[in-house]
Write an enzyme that holds these catalytic residues in place. Structure first.
Site, PDB file in Angstrom:
ATOM      1  CD  GLN A  93      -2.694  -1.486   2.411  1.00  0.00           C
ATOM      2  OE1 GLN A  93      -2.327  -0.493   3.506  1.00  0.00           O
ATOM      3  NE2 GLN A  93      -3.623  -2.296   3.202  1.00  0.00           N
ATOM      4  CG  HIS A 155      -3.546  -0.741   8.203  1.00  0.00           C
ATOM      5  ND1 HIS A 155      -3.953  -1.307   9.036  1.00  0.00           N
ATOM      6  CD2 HIS A 155      -4.247  -1.048   7.369  1.00  0.00           C
ATOM      7  CE1 HIS A 155      -4.533  -2.179   8.873  1.00  0.00           C
ATOM      8  NE2 HIS A 155      -4.742  -2.203   7.266  1.00  0.00           N
TER       9      HIS A 155
END
Length: 376
Positions: A93, A155
């Protein structure tokens, strides 16, 4: 022979610093709150367009998670690639994340970025700023490299907002480590507040608190990927991913605990068990709105334009999993009173949002498409 020439031209264009997509065209029409609108496609070929901001009335600066930034002419769809970016950690991510030209006149033209910075021990969500000169980013400055550094590539957060009082907010996810949510000795799972130059405001809630980092404004956030400041009501809004269910819209107040992982409305990925001790608990701020099942929020914007007067003050968020644009109407107290899900038939993950000076809403999807909503 004609098709060979066209193919050659396409290869040639791909080697240059710009590309041309099809001119804007109408995708669909509809009506909301008595207002007719049409959806237009502006550009395509944008690989995971994470953030975007207007740098002039007709040009969007769009960050691509792969570690690139482009300028898009909203009249023609023409794209040009920017130079001047730092090394970026582009795994999982991670990548080049949010971007925002500060509306605060004190910012003096600085463009603010968040990105995952490669560091010893992995990567770190980082707030930076730079100036734009033609197609080059100059004077790049890392304002805050968050701690702890982590080998996890998830995250990161991370969104940017300004309060027009000389402060910049940016969000950091828990980096996949739940205990970070209640640990004030690191920046993870928090919303941070800095002066525009990266220094720490002395009125931050933990400025003089032993064992807490002075940059923290609020904590207990799992993975906040949307944030917006409403200058008309002086409210900071945030939206974050829950685990399996339990995405949250929160009104952010200084020094408050938003619960992760002690409280949650979601369940474990591996079984039908609730996450945390309870959904609510004394001393912990409850969300203004919860999504079960998750929509997987990709952004957050407060509409303050004139093109769609019935949407004034509404929250808009992109939905990644449920693939739509989500509109939430608020009452005077800031409580959600109505929800509408737009453009579900696109079947595209809505990642980023921006509003033009005229009040036209632009959104970009993980499919690489840039759209705009205009009055009909």
């Amino acid at each position: 022979m004609r098709f060979r020439h066209l193919a050659f031209i396409g290869v040639l264009l791909s080697t240059l610093s710009f590309s041309v997509t099809s001119a804007p065209g109408i995708v669909s029409t509809g009506s909301s709150e008595g207002m007719a609108y049409q959806l237009e496609k502006v550009a395509d070929g944008l690989s995971v367009p994470w953030g975007m901001t207007f740098v002039n009335p007709t040009t969007l600066l769009i960050t691509l998670r792969q570690g690139k930034a482009v300028l898009v002419d909203t009249r023609s769809g023409q794209q040009s690639t920017l130079s001047g970016l730092p090394d970026i950690y582009t795994r999982g991510q991670g990548g080049l994340l949010d971007v925002m030209l500060s509306p605060d006149p004190l910012a003096n033209g600085w463009i603010y970025f968040t990105y995952s910075k490669p560091v010893k021990g992995g990567s770190a969500t980082t707030l930076a700023r730079a100036k734009l000169s033609g197609q080059t980013l100059t004077d790049w400055q890392d304002l805050l490299v968050s701690r702890p550094h982590s080998e996890a590539s998830k995250h990161y957060g991370s969104r940017i907002a300004f309060d027009m009082k000389g402060h910049v907010f940016f969000s950091v996810g828990d980096r996949g480590n739940r205990p970070n949510g209640q640990d004030l000795s690191n920046h993870a799972a928090s919303i941070l507040r800095l002066n525009l130059n990266g220094t720490v405001p002395k009125d931050n809630p933990f400025y003089d608190k032993s064992g807490a980092l002075a940059e923290i404004w609020s904590y207990g956030h799992r993975n906040p990927q949307g944030m917006a400041f409403d200058t008309k009501t002086d409210r900071l809004w945030e939206i974050e991913h829950g685990p399996r269910g339990g995405d949250e819209i929160n009104q952010i107040l200084p020094g408050r605990n938003y619960g992760w992982p002690v409280t949650s409305h979601g369940k474990e990925y591996w079984g039908p068990l609730d996450v945390g001790e309870s959904k609510e608990k004394a001393g912990i701020e409850s969300p203004k709105k919860v999504y079960v099942p998750s929509i997987a929020p990709g952004s957050l914007m407060i509409y303050q334009g004139s093109a769609f007067p019935a949407w004034q003050g509404n929250l808009f968020t992109g939905a990644l999993v449920l693939q739509h644009l989500n509109r939430v109407a608020l009452n005077a107290q800031g409580n959600p009173v109505k929800e509408e899900r737009l453009f579900e038939d696109l079947n595209e993950r809505v990642r980023s949002l921006a509003q033009s000076a005229e009040g036209i809403i632009y959104f970009a999807t993980d499919n690489g498409n840039l759209y705009r909503i205009v009055p009909k």
